[in-house]
Design an enzyme around this catalytic site. Structure first.
Site, PDB file in Angstrom:
ATOM      1  N   GLU A  12     -27.394 -12.203  -5.660  1.00  0.00           N
ATOM      2  CA  GLU A  12     -27.009 -13.388  -4.892  1.00  0.00           C
ATOM      3  C   GLU A  12     -28.202 -14.227  -4.446  1.00  0.00           C
ATOM      4  OE1 GLU A  12     -24.707 -11.252  -2.061  1.00  0.00           O
ATOM      5  OE2 GLU A  12     -22.887 -11.294  -3.269  1.00  0.00           O
ATOM      6  N   ASP A  42     -25.013  -4.066   0.309  1.00  0.00           N
ATOM      7  CA  ASP A  42     -24.314  -4.530   1.495  1.00  0.00           C
ATOM      8  C   ASP A  42     -24.382  -3.409   2.529  1.00  0.00           C
ATOM      9  OD1 ASP A  42     -23.541  -6.953   0.452  1.00  0.00           O
ATOM     10  OD2 ASP A  42     -21.435  -6.427   0.197  1.00  0.00           O
ATOM     11  N   HIS A  92     -27.060  -7.684   4.230  1.00  0.00           N
ATOM     12  CA  HIS A  92     -27.725  -6.932   3.177  1.00  0.00           C
ATOM     13  C   HIS A  92     -28.874  -6.096   3.730  1.00  0.00           C
ATOM     14  CE1 HIS A  92     -26.388 -10.272   0.158  1.00  0.00           C
ATOM     15  NE2 HIS A  92     -25.472  -9.322   0.263  1.00  0.00           N
TER      16      HIS A  92
END
Length: 590
Positions: free
Chosen positions: A337, A361, A528
């Site tokens: 991401e 995550d 994260h």
């Protein structure tokens, strides 16, 4: 594209000729050689190459000799310096004045000559001139003819070196954004000023369509692609697992086969974008052969790409591992991401350890009560007090399976220079590749799927950017945990069971953020975390202080914290002093 900044060893000496200096020459140079031997035999660059040291041509007693040493170090590619002495020296004349080189000073603890007096004087000079240096002073007095390095001194020298080499390896490199912001995630709003001023790095960016252009125009090594595809079919495609999608959403076998070919080509191209590839020059693609000199990168993926094309999970997971179709190699840093903040934390861990990094995550805190309620079973062992579910579709190194074993036969993650083909095959065997959830990833793709073995010491970290404050670092040391298989199955199915899972238990202490597992999750500053093998919190703290990044949360023992001596002038509370010192000194490269 590898960068090998050297450590410069500066043997300083009392400049008084006529008996004083001459009596100290052999002693001072012997200490310098001992430090060089210690560093080169214990510290490696991120690819496993031993760190190289450069010793000044002679002892440094006056400013002219300091200048000659600095000139040599510039020519030799030195990135940090450690000054070594057993005696009094002229501080302002013999100190290292380069503002970009991390500095340390070892003052020999002996009674015949006042090495400790020089250490204190020169550290005061460093503080007065705004050039922070780490002070190293042994606990016990040594005899004058003892040129050994005591254990406590060696520990500080090596901790400083690991961090200093990481600082120097980042300087002049690039962070490559492939795409841009992902689903509103702030970490993928790349702050170029942070990279330039704090890390000394450039920022490069390419649109994700560059991957498609290179595929369409054949701008990749076709021979390597054939090799990569054969390897992938043997070790990955053969491990393709169940398809969780509704029947009408599942891809055909022909479409899945095409996706495998796509993600392998994508992996080659992303690597070439980061590092370049001389083979492309031979093929006539001179510009593409250069690459972006990227020591780390991030791939946006969601959503414009993944709504249309296979996701980046295979590419991210494999590049973050210590092996691929070419065998054992150093792990790359490629963040899911395009979370550049997490990429920086991953980069720190990689440079300090040589191990592949996990991008996860920080998904869920599971209390013992909640686990009992939903599974009917109780948590035991490391996880008895609760645990954090670390899970993400993308850049978790396959090394995190824990299928490698240490000398005691326990699961571990090895630095690349200790990995074997047997280790790599075990990690691949433990990994399934499941078709992507097409409600999340409409374009398909394959996600790695495994469960990390418990009992591995790991450190979770995260860099956050706070307006008005700047960067801050969070650190949580702990362990991976084994849980009852029935508990795992129930909890894992409540999220996305096609992704890799790690059950994480932080080490608790009396600090407010670590009083219980819930507090760690509740105080984490972003969605994260970067997870590295080993308890490396103390090294991360040393590294952060070199970069003038304060640490806002950690569970490292106080006696292991090692920062520049000037931090002592900013108050007796270590956390507050860290913030104040970082604010006063500011980023190195501003």
């Amino acid at each position: 594209m590898n960068k090998y900044p050297k450590i410069g060893i500066r043997p300083t000496i009392d400049g008084r000729q006529g008996g004083v200096r001459e009596s100290l020459e052999d002693k001072t140079m012997s200490l310098a050689r001992a430090v060089a031997d210690l560093i080169s035999s214990h510290v490696k660059y991120s690819d496993g190459t031993p760190v190289e040291c450069v010793i000044a041509d002679g002892t440094i007693g006056r400013v002219g000799e300091s200048a000659a040493c600095a000139g040599k170090f510039e020519r030799e590619g030195v990135g940090a310096t450690i000054t070594v002495t057993s005696c009094w020296c002229y501080g302002s004349e013999t100190m290292d004045m380069n503002p970009y080189w991390p500095k340390a000073v070892w003052g020999f603890n002996g009674t015949e000559r006042p090495g400790a007096v020089y250490l204190a004087a020169v550290l005061a000079g460093h503080a007065q001139k705004g050039l922070p240096a780490f002070g190293i002073y042994g606990h016990d007095v040594q005899d004058l003819d003892d040129n050994s390095i005591p254990a406590d001194v060696a520990e500080k020298i090596l901790r400083w070196t690991r961090a200093a080499v990481a600082v120097a390896q980042m300087r002049g490199q690039s962070y490559l954004s492939i795409g841009s912001q992902c689903m509103g995630i702030a970490g993928s709003i790349v702050d170029q000023n942070f990279f330039q001023e704090y890390l000394g790095m450039r920022n490069e960016s390419v649109d994700e369509t560059e991957i498609l252009r290179r595929m369409e125009e054949g701008i990749y090594d076709h021979e390597e692609y054939d090799k990569a595809m054969a390897w992938t079919e043997q070790y990955c495609k053969s491990k393709e697992g169940w398809d969780k999608n509704r029947p009408e959403r599942q891809k055909t076998r022909e479409q899945k086969d095409a996706d495998w070919e796509f993600v392998v080509k994508m992996t080659l191209i992303v690597r070439d974008l980061m590092l370049g590839n001389p083979r492309l020059r031979e093929m006539g693609f001179k510009e593409e052969a250069i690459g972006h000199n990227a020591i780390a990168a991030g791939f946006q993926g969601q959503r414009q790409w993944t709504d249309w094309k296979p996701n980046g999970d295979f590419t991210e997971a494999l590049m973050c591992s210590t092996f691929d179709w070419n065998g054992i190699r150093k792990a790359y840093v490629l963040a899911t991401e395009n979370d550049s903040c997490n990429a920086v934390a991953m980069l720190f861990g990689n440079l300090l350890t040589g191990c592949g990094q996990m991008f996860s995550d920080v998904r869920t805190y599971w209390s013992p009560e909640a686990v009992k309620r939903v599974t009917g079973k109780e948590l035991t062992g490391l996880a008895a007090g609760g645990m954090i579910h670390l899970i993400n579709s993308g850049a978790t190194t396959l090394d995190a399976t824990g299928e490698s074993t240490d000398a005691a036969g326990k699961p571990c993650m090895k630095p690349c220079w200790e990995m074997t083909e047997k280790d790599a095959e075990a990690c691949l065997k433990a990994t399934n590749w499941l078709p992507a959830d097409r409600d999340y990833f409409r374009g398909g793709g394959f996600s790695s799927n495994f469960l990390s073995k418990g009992g591995m010491p790991v450190t979770m970290s995260r860099l956050n950017l706070v307006k008005g404050l700047g960067p801050v670092l969070q650190i949580a040391e702990g362990w991976t945990a084994d849980v009852d298989s029935e508990i795992h199955e129930v909890l894992n199915k409540r999220t996305d069971p096609t992704w890799p899972t790690t059950w994480f238990v932080p080490r608790l202490c009396d600090k407010p953020a670590f009083r219980d597992v819930y507090s760690v999750m509740n105080n984490w500053g972003a969605n994260h975390g970067a997870i590295s093998y080993g308890h490396i919190g103390q090294d991360l703290i040393t590294l952060a202080s070199m970069l003038r990044i304060p640490v806002c949360m950690h569970n490292v023992e106080e006696d292991k914290i090692f920062r520049p001596a000037a931090w002592n002038a900013f108050g007796m509370d270590k956390e507050g002093a860290d913030y104040r010192a970082c604010q006063v000194y500011g980023p190195i490269y501003k």
